[in-house]
Design an enzyme around this catalytic site. Structure first.
Site, PDB file in Angstrom:
ATOM      1  N   HIS A 146      23.589   3.732  67.882  1.00  0.00           N
ATOM      2  CA  HIS A 146      22.934   4.982  68.291  1.00  0.00           C
ATOM      3  C   HIS A 146      23.840   6.175  68.013  1.00  0.00           C
ATOM      4  CE1 HIS A 146      20.656   7.733  71.026  1.00  0.00           C
ATOM      5  NE2 HIS A 146      21.868   8.234  71.222  1.00  0.00           N
ATOM      6  N   GLU A 147      25.108   6.075  68.407  1.00  0.00           N
ATOM      7  CA  GLU A 147      26.039   7.191  68.210  1.00  0.00           C
ATOM      8  C   GLU A 147      26.329   7.425  66.735  1.00  0.00           C
ATOM      9  OE1 GLU A 147      26.527   9.118  70.527  1.00  0.00           O
ATOM     10  OE2 GLU A 147      25.816   7.833  72.157  1.00  0.00           O
ATOM     11  N   HIS A 150      23.663   9.464  65.148  1.00  0.00           N
ATOM     12  CA  HIS A 150      23.863  10.905  65.345  1.00  0.00           C
ATOM     13  C   HIS A 150      24.831  11.457  64.296  1.00  0.00           C
ATOM     14  CE1 HIS A 150      21.540  11.793  68.860  1.00  0.00           C
ATOM     15  NE2 HIS A 150      22.191  10.960  69.651  1.00  0.00           N
ATOM     16  N   GLU A 227      17.098  12.057  70.148  1.00  0.00           N
ATOM     17  CA  GLU A 227      17.485  10.821  70.828  1.00  0.00           C
ATOM     18  C   GLU A 227      16.579   9.672  70.411  1.00  0.00           C
ATOM     19  OE1 GLU A 227      20.218  10.383  72.626  1.00  0.00           O
ATOM     20  OE2 GLU A 227      20.676  12.457  72.119  1.00  0.00           O
TER      21      GLU A 227
END
EC number: 3.4.24.-
Length: 299
Positions: A146-147, A150, A227
């Site tokens: 997930h990070e 980003h 997100e």
């Protein structure tokens, strides 16, 4: 509505960052110009104000990641002590097609994580010790994916710059509050008809009220869709939506607030660090909805 390619999303994030910096500069100049005019600082005051704005924008663009990491007390993760973490970060970065980001640790019992930096070549991932203790390898891999999403989507530049700018707004709010109380004390010792002191008191009071709202609006300007996109992108990178879904379930069950955080940096984290649900001005969508979407994905 047509879907945007990864390159279009990256370019959009860069454009939004520059637009945000320009807009903030104009607002800051307007606030600063009032004080230059009020205190009659003349051309010297204007020049100093312009230098400050340029310097602050440079810091926000070039050094914002270091400021964000320092503000939460993050330290580099020792590769020997945190071998598994480094291994997962390297694996996921390779799968995402980006350089391995720097890895940081935050001494915090709350399970959480965030990414920061200005581009994939200058990026960092930070996880809390609580996250490492609560997650198994698949769950930790989902959070890291997930990070790193980003980072790959270039969300981190806008998110980190916003954190630094929001920090300045909060600082200005605090200065205004102190000036207001100082001005109240001084006004009692001076002539009651001191209109200048009254004006400053009014401005300080107004700014102290609207500053938190400004921070909330800035944070909410970072779309909650980022997100959702990072969740989905991360799941596809590791070919497993259930690892992150399980991690979010554990994160959502932990309601104790983080010890070291602020409104300025809250939007950086994978989940709300204050340990409370937010609806108005929230930068994160509900964890339940994120889990539902992840479990509906097909690889």
């Amino acid at each position: 509505m047509s879907r945007k390619t990864l390159y279009e999303l990256q370019a959009e994030n860069v454009r939004k960052t520059y637009l945000f910096i320009v807009t903030f500069s104009l607002i800051l100049f307007a606030i600063g110009y009032f004080f230059v005019w009020y205190f009659n600082w003349g051309l010297t005051g204007i020049v100093l104000l312009a230098i400050f704005i340029v310097l602050y924008n440079w810091i926000a663009y070039e050094q914002s990641d270091k400021i964000a990491l320092a503000s939460v007390g993050a330290i580099p993760a020792n590769p020997e002590e945190y071998y598994v973490l480094h291994n997962i970060v390297e694996e996921v970065a390779l799968a995402a097609g980006i350089p391995k980001p720097n890895v940081y640790i935050m001494e915090e019992s709350q399970p959480n994580a965030f990414a920061t930096g200005k581009d994939p070549k200058h990026a960092s991932v930070c996880v809390t010790t609580g996250l490492l203790q609560m997650m198994n390898r698949e769950e930790l891999q989902g959070v890291i994916a997930h990070e790193i999403s980003h980072i790959r989507n270039r969300d981190i530049l806008l998110m980190t710059v916003v954190a630094v700018v929001a920090g300045l707004i909060i600082l200005l709010r605090d200065v205004m509050l102190r000036s207001m109380w100082w001005g109240m004390g001084e006004s009692r010792r001076r002539d009651k008809n001191d209109n200048g002191a009254i004006i400053l008191l009014i401005i300080g009071l107004i700014f102290s009220i609207i500053a938190p709202l400004i921070v909330l609006i800035i944070r909410s300007a970072i779309s909650r869709q980022r997100e959702y996109l990072a969740d989905a992108t991360g799941a596809f990178i590791v070919r497993d939506p259930y690892g992150l879904a399980s991690a979010l379930e554990k994160i959502g069950s932990y309601t104790r607030p983080m010890r070291v955080t602020s409104d300025a940096t809250a939007h950086l984290f994978i989940s709300n660090p204050f340990g409370r649900a937010e609806k108005l001005f929230a930068t994160h969508p509900p964890i339940e909805e994120r889990i539902k979407r992840l479990k509906s994905l097909t690889m």
